[in-house]
Design a protein around this motif. Structure first.
Motif, PDB file in Angstrom:
ATOM      1  N   MET A   1       1.921  22.613   2.361  1.00 39.44           N
ATOM      2  CA  MET A   1       1.615  21.367   3.052  1.00 39.44           C
ATOM      3  C   MET A   1       2.104  20.199   2.209  1.00 39.44           C
ATOM      4  SD  MET A   1      -1.818  19.995   4.898  1.00 39.44           S
ATOM      5  CE  MET A   1      -3.001  19.951   3.608  1.00 39.44           C
ATOM      6  N   ALA A   2       2.607  19.152   2.878  1.00 43.55           N
ATOM      7  CA  ALA A   2       3.111  17.973   2.194  1.00 43.55           C
ATOM      8  C   ALA A   2       1.963  17.207   1.536  1.00 43.55           C
ATOM      9  CB  ALA A   2       3.850  17.064   3.181  1.00 43.55           C
ATOM     10  N   GLN A   3       2.278  16.584   0.418  1.00 35.18           N
ATOM     11  CA  GLN A   3       1.287  15.777  -0.281  1.00 35.18           C
ATOM     12  C   GLN A   3       0.968  14.536   0.549  1.00 35.18           C
ATOM     13  OE1 GLN A   3       2.539  14.403  -4.100  1.00 35.18           O
ATOM     14  NE2 GLN A   3       0.579  13.479  -4.578  1.00 35.18           N
ATOM     15  N   ARG A   4      -0.300  14.199   0.634  1.00 35.95           N
ATOM     16  CA  ARG A   4      -0.727  13.024   1.397  1.00 35.95           C
ATOM     17  C   ARG A   4      -0.751  11.825   0.464  1.00 35.95           C
ATOM     18  NH1 ARG A   4      -5.305  14.904   5.653  1.00 35.95           N
ATOM     19  NH2 ARG A   4      -4.306  16.817   6.291  1.00 35.95           N
ATOM     20  N   THR A   5       0.200  10.944   0.634  1.00 35.05           N
ATOM     21  CA  THR A   5       0.284   9.793  -0.248  1.00 35.05           C
ATOM     22  C   THR A   5      -0.178   8.515   0.419  1.00 35.05           C
ATOM     23  OG1 THR A   5       2.595   9.462   0.370  1.00 35.05           O
ATOM     24  CG2 THR A   5       2.162  10.787  -1.604  1.00 35.05           C
ATOM     25  N   LEU A   6      -0.087   8.440   1.725  1.00 28.90           N
ATOM     26  CA  LEU A   6      -0.515   7.243   2.437  1.00 28.90           C
ATOM     27  C   LEU A   6      -1.969   7.374   2.861  1.00 28.90           C
ATOM     28  CD1 LEU A   6       2.512   6.544   4.816  1.00 28.90           C
ATOM     29  CD2 LEU A   6       1.919   5.348   2.707  1.00 28.90           C
ATOM     30  N   SER A   7      -2.679   6.253   2.803  1.00 27.96           N
ATOM     31  CA  SER A   7      -4.069   6.220   3.245  1.00 27.96           C
ATOM     32  C   SER A   7      -4.209   5.133   4.307  1.00 27.96           C
ATOM     33  CB  SER A   7      -4.988   5.919   2.063  1.00 27.96           C
ATOM     34  OG  SER A   7      -6.330   5.904   2.495  1.00 27.96           O
ATOM     35  N   ILE A   8      -4.824   5.510   5.418  1.00 24.77           N
ATOM     36  CA  ILE A   8      -5.002   4.610   6.554  1.00 24.77           C
ATOM     37  C   ILE A   8      -6.489   4.389   6.786  1.00 24.77           C
ATOM     38  CG2 ILE A   8      -4.555   4.249   9.031  1.00 24.77           C
ATOM     39  CD1 ILE A   8      -1.972   4.525   7.335  1.00 24.77           C
ATOM     40  N   LEU A   9      -6.883   3.144   6.966  1.00 24.93           N
ATOM     41  CA  LEU A   9      -8.246   2.797   7.348  1.00 24.93           C
ATOM     42  C   LEU A   9      -8.269   2.582   8.855  1.00 24.93           C
ATOM     43  CD1 LEU A   9     -11.183   1.934   6.726  1.00 24.93           C
ATOM     44  CD2 LEU A   9     -10.293  -0.402   6.412  1.00 24.93           C
ATOM     45  N   LEU A 143       2.057   3.251  13.108  1.00 21.69           N
ATOM     46  CA  LEU A 143       1.739   2.684  11.798  1.00 21.69           C
ATOM     47  C   LEU A 143       2.359   3.524  10.675  1.00 21.69           C
ATOM     48  CD1 LEU A 143       0.306   0.601  10.039  1.00 21.69           C
ATOM     49  CD2 LEU A 143      -1.802   1.943  10.328  1.00 21.69           C
ATOM     50  N   VAL A 144       2.216   4.834  10.766  1.00 19.51           N
ATOM     51  CA  VAL A 144       2.787   5.710   9.743  1.00 19.51           C
ATOM     52  C   VAL A 144       4.309   5.599   9.741  1.00 19.51           C
ATOM     53  CG1 VAL A 144       3.069   8.116   9.024  1.00 19.51           C
ATOM     54  CG2 VAL A 144       0.798   7.254   9.661  1.00 19.51           C
ATOM     55  N   TYR A 145       4.910   5.568  10.913  1.00 20.53           N
ATOM     56  CA  TYR A 145       6.363   5.396  10.996  1.00 20.53           C
ATOM     57  C   TYR A 145       6.779   4.092  10.307  1.00 20.53           C
ATOM     58  CZ  TYR A 145      11.009   4.554  12.855  1.00 20.53           C
ATOM     59  OH  TYR A 145      12.341   4.280  12.963  1.00 20.53           O
ATOM     60  N   HIS A 146       6.039   3.013  10.612  1.00 20.48           N
ATOM     61  CA  HIS A 146       6.337   1.712   9.998  1.00 20.48           C
ATOM     62  C   HIS A 146       6.215   1.777   8.471  1.00 20.48           C
ATOM     63  CE1 HIS A 146       6.372  -2.639   9.380  1.00 20.48           C
ATOM     64  NE2 HIS A 146       5.336  -2.461   8.604  1.00 20.48           N
ATOM     65  N   LEU A 147       5.172   2.414   7.982  1.00 21.33           N
ATOM     66  CA  LEU A 147       4.934   2.492   6.541  1.00 21.33           C
ATOM     67  C   LEU A 147       5.988   3.346   5.833  1.00 21.33           C
ATOM     68  CD1 LEU A 147       1.065   2.879   6.548  1.00 21.33           C
ATOM     69  CD2 LEU A 147       2.352   0.862   5.813  1.00 21.33           C
ATOM     70  N   LYS A 148       6.476   4.360   6.493  1.00 21.82           N
ATOM     71  CA  LYS A 148       7.447   5.257   5.878  1.00 21.82           C
ATOM     72  C   LYS A 148       8.883   4.755   6.003  1.00 21.82           C
ATOM     73  CE  LYS A 148       4.796   9.526   6.013  1.00 21.82           C
ATOM     74  NZ  LYS A 148       4.730  10.921   6.514  1.00 21.82           N
ATOM     75  N   SER A 149       9.106   3.772   6.866  1.00 24.87           N
ATOM     76  CA  SER A 149      10.491   3.277   7.040  1.00 24.87           C
ATOM     77  C   SER A 149      10.768   2.042   6.217  1.00 24.87           C
ATOM     78  CB  SER A 149      10.772   3.003   8.509  1.00 24.87           C
ATOM     79  OG  SER A 149       9.926   1.999   9.018  1.00 24.87           O
TER      80      SER A 149
END
Length: 149
Positions: A1-9, A143-149
């Protein structure tokens, strides 16, 4: 499994604790806990961490936004009725400068005129409304797409 680096509230505003029983014709039949479970599944698929908070009190939501600085890289928020009234939430989001996506279960633009204005939208990355619980899933994906791009 990929490491979870982003945290979303994930912030849920007033009356969302009543989901599943409150006006199901407008807001759907899923409870808030069921929506959170769907979001947890999606967060696993996206390999991000996710934290939830719901309050019927504006100041508690503002405090949670302030506390997110340095802990979370994104905020997914359904401000509920505070969408249309809260300069404080707007200023808190602008103040922490954390990318935020606003979501709504119902299409607010097909409802009463007062619901057509959002104080949050101008300080958010984007807004998704009208898809029921799927609005949250789409919002998290965006949101995740935005954060990763």
């Amino acid at each position: 499994m990929a490491q979870r680096t982003l945290s979303i509230l994930v912030l849920h505003g007033p009356n969302l604790n009543l989901l599943g029983q409150r006006e199901p014709g407008i807001y759907g039949s899923l409870s808030l806990n069921e929506i959170n479970r769907l979001l947890e599944e999606q967060a696993r698929d996206l390999a991000v961490n996710i934290d939830f908070f719901q309050s019927n009190h504006e100041g508690f939501l503002v405090d949670k936004i302030h506390d997110s600085w340095g802990k979370h890289q994104g905020i997914l928020i359904n401000p509920g009725a505070y969408t249309h009234t809260s300069v404080a939430l707007r200023d808190a989001i602008a103040g922490v400068n954390i990318p935020t996506v606003e979501v709504h279960l119902s299409n607010v633009y097909r409802r009463e005129e007062f619901r057509h204005h959002s104080y949050i939208a101008p300080v958010a990355v984007g807004q998704i409304s009208g898809f029921g619980a799927q609005s949250y899933i789409l919002g998290l994906q965006a949101l995740v797409y935005h954060l990763k791009s």
